[in-house]
Write an enzyme that holds these catalytic residues in place. Sequence first.
Site, PDB file in Angstrom:
ATOM      1  N   LYS A 131      21.637 -11.939  62.579  1.00 22.80           N
ATOM      2  CA  LYS A 131      22.711 -10.937  62.700  1.00 22.80           C
ATOM      3  C   LYS A 131      22.171  -9.526  62.460  1.00 22.80           C
ATOM      4  O   LYS A 131      21.109  -9.357  61.871  1.00 22.80           O
ATOM      5  CB  LYS A 131      23.820 -11.254  61.698  1.00 22.80           C
ATOM      6  CG  LYS A 131      23.390 -11.157  60.237  1.00 22.80           C
ATOM      7  CD  LYS A 131      24.454 -11.710  59.298  1.00 22.80           C
ATOM      8  CE  LYS A 131      24.002 -11.575  57.853  1.00 22.80           C
ATOM      9  NZ  LYS A 131      24.868 -12.323  56.932  1.00 22.80           N
ATOM     10  N   ARG A 138      36.044 -14.953  50.343  1.00 21.43           N
ATOM     11  CA  ARG A 138      35.838 -13.929  51.360  1.00 21.43           C
ATOM     12  C   ARG A 138      36.379 -14.452  52.687  1.00 21.43           C
ATOM     13  O   ARG A 138      37.222 -13.824  53.312  1.00 21.43           O
ATOM     14  CB  ARG A 138      34.332 -13.609  51.460  1.00 21.43           C
ATOM     15  CG  ARG A 138      33.988 -12.547  52.480  1.00 21.43           C
ATOM     16  CD  ARG A 138      32.512 -12.191  52.487  1.00 21.43           C
ATOM     17  NE  ARG A 138      31.662 -13.227  53.098  1.00 21.43           N
ATOM     18  CZ  ARG A 138      30.368 -13.069  53.366  1.00 21.43           C
ATOM     19  NH1 ARG A 138      29.766 -11.919  53.075  1.00 21.43           N
ATOM     20  NH2 ARG A 138      29.660 -14.035  53.909  1.00 21.43           N
ATOM     21  N   TYR A 145      14.881  22.128  54.082  1.00 19.81           N
ATOM     22  CA  TYR A 145      16.235  22.626  53.780  1.00 19.81           C
ATOM     23  C   TYR A 145      16.383  22.942  52.289  1.00 19.81           C
ATOM     24  O   TYR A 145      16.009  22.139  51.438  1.00 19.81           O
ATOM     25  CB  TYR A 145      17.282  21.583  54.153  1.00 19.81           C
ATOM     26  CG  TYR A 145      17.515  21.474  55.646  1.00 19.81           C
ATOM     27  CD1 TYR A 145      18.101  22.527  56.358  1.00 19.81           C
ATOM     28  CD2 TYR A 145      17.156  20.328  56.335  1.00 19.81           C
ATOM     29  CE1 TYR A 145      18.320  22.417  57.721  1.00 19.81           C
ATOM     30  CE2 TYR A 145      17.361  20.209  57.703  1.00 19.81           C
ATOM     31  CZ  TYR A 145      17.950  21.275  58.390  1.00 19.81           C
ATOM     32  OH  TYR A 145      18.162  21.172  59.738  1.00 19.81           O
ATOM     33  N   MET A 205      17.136  15.265  59.403  1.00 21.59           N
ATOM     34  CA  MET A 205      17.700  14.191  60.228  1.00 21.59           C
ATOM     35  C   MET A 205      16.601  13.406  60.941  1.00 21.59           C
ATOM     36  O   MET A 205      16.662  12.179  61.032  1.00 21.59           O
ATOM     37  CB  MET A 205      18.685  14.769  61.253  1.00 21.59           C
ATOM     38  CG  MET A 205      19.509  13.702  61.956  1.00 21.59           C
ATOM     39  SD  MET A 205      20.648  14.374  63.171  1.00 21.59           S
ATOM     40  CE  MET A 205      21.846  15.207  62.163  1.00 21.59           C
TER      41      MET A 205
HETATM   42  C1  PLP Z   1      24.141 -13.178  56.108  1.00 21.72           C
HETATM   43  C2  PLP Z   1      24.545 -14.560  55.885  1.00 21.72           C
HETATM   44  C3  PLP Z   1      23.597 -15.542  55.592  1.00 21.72           C
HETATM   45  C4  PLP Z   1      22.156 -15.243  55.302  1.00 21.72           C
HETATM   46  O1  PLP Z   1      22.018 -14.789  53.984  1.00 21.72           O
HETATM   47  P1  PLP Z   1      20.574 -14.506  53.356  1.00 21.72           P
HETATM   48  O2  PLP Z   1      20.869 -14.181  51.944  1.00 21.72           O
HETATM   49  O3  PLP Z   1      20.013 -13.352  54.086  1.00 21.72           O
HETATM   50  O4  PLP Z   1      19.790 -15.746  53.553  1.00 21.72           O
HETATM   51  C5  PLP Z   1      24.018 -16.855  55.541  1.00 21.72           C
HETATM   52  N1  PLP Z   1      25.314 -17.176  55.734  1.00 21.72           N
HETATM   53  C6  PLP Z   1      26.268 -16.257  55.981  1.00 21.72           C
HETATM   54  C7  PLP Z   1      27.668 -16.696  56.169  1.00 21.72           C
HETATM   55  C8  PLP Z   1      25.920 -14.913  56.051  1.00 21.72           C
HETATM   56  O5  PLP Z   1      26.865 -13.992  56.272  1.00 21.72           O
END
Ligand code: PLP
Length: 334
Positions: free
Chosen positions: A33, A118, A242, A288
Amino acid sequence: MSEILLSKSAYTHNLTQIANKIGSKDRIIAVLKDNAYGHGALLMGKIASEFGIKIACVKSEFEARELSELFDNIIVLSHLPNGNESGEFIYAINEIRALEIIKPKTQIHLAIDTLMHRNGINIDEIEEAISIIKERNLILKGAFTHFRASDEHGGDYFVQKDNFNTAKTKIKKIFKGELMFHSHNSAAIERSADIGDEYVRAGMAQFGYFGFNDSLGLKRVLTLYADRISSRVLRTGQSVGYGGVFTAKEDMNIATYDLGYGDGLLRYNGKGELYLANGKPILGKMSMDSFSSIDMGERICVFDNADIWAEFFGTINYDILVKLSPTIARRVVE
Ligand SMILES: *Cc1c(COP(=O)(O)O)cnc(C)c1O
């Protein structure tokens, strides 16, 4: 320019260590992700796929499409159900209402809330969820949960393991059919003695940073470099950047390098000492698209260890890495 180098050997080493720990590469779900935690989803995905990883996990359909050629299965974690889901992907069900909206014949994994509160359905909603799944012809492929504190000592991890076991037993009792179960993220993989036949969702450990302990002997994958834009002599009493917050106490050769907070670095405001990989500090406020330091030649390593930046800014290494702009050039090296 600035450039990110990605070590293929470090990445495959980490995947190998995870596979050895859980006893199989077939049960690794590569969490890619957010552009693979800033590393580059396509580049990392290609290596993972060549290594033999068959399943990936991403945030959105947008991310899933980018990787669709590389993996047999892609789990989308944060999709908002709309009745228009793709038959190609597997969607996480984050609340029971989602089951009423998601398109019939869609492949799903049920998220189970085991303590984090969550996402996920409650354990006492499992029967109802499975009857909706049958009624609406959804294709249940698996169930999972997420640990809220697998990186911390303390009991939460064990409470959640117990709760997930309860959920699994319940699901298996009323649903006949092969299912994938998964709960372990990186820190949980590191600490767990018995993953059993579960799949694991490996995130940060892939990239060489450990969350609980370094039992896997991980190697960091990403190194960030910046190239020199210009150089000059900063005379005694002159200030750079800056606000002129850094003033030379003696004449010094300084240079400006091609990387700034516009490239996804957190902005250094010139206060305190923020060190580059070779131990030299950034001088003055970050711009930047650039920062200044003593002249260290045409190319310098900004960091090969995001922990240094994370500590300076009071955040976690995830936060430093994930922000690295997708527009920074990335190159895989051995
Ligand atoms: C991001 C995420 C992971 C991975 O977590 P790590 O700590 O990076 O291994 C696993 N499961 C879910 C649902 C996540 O959102």
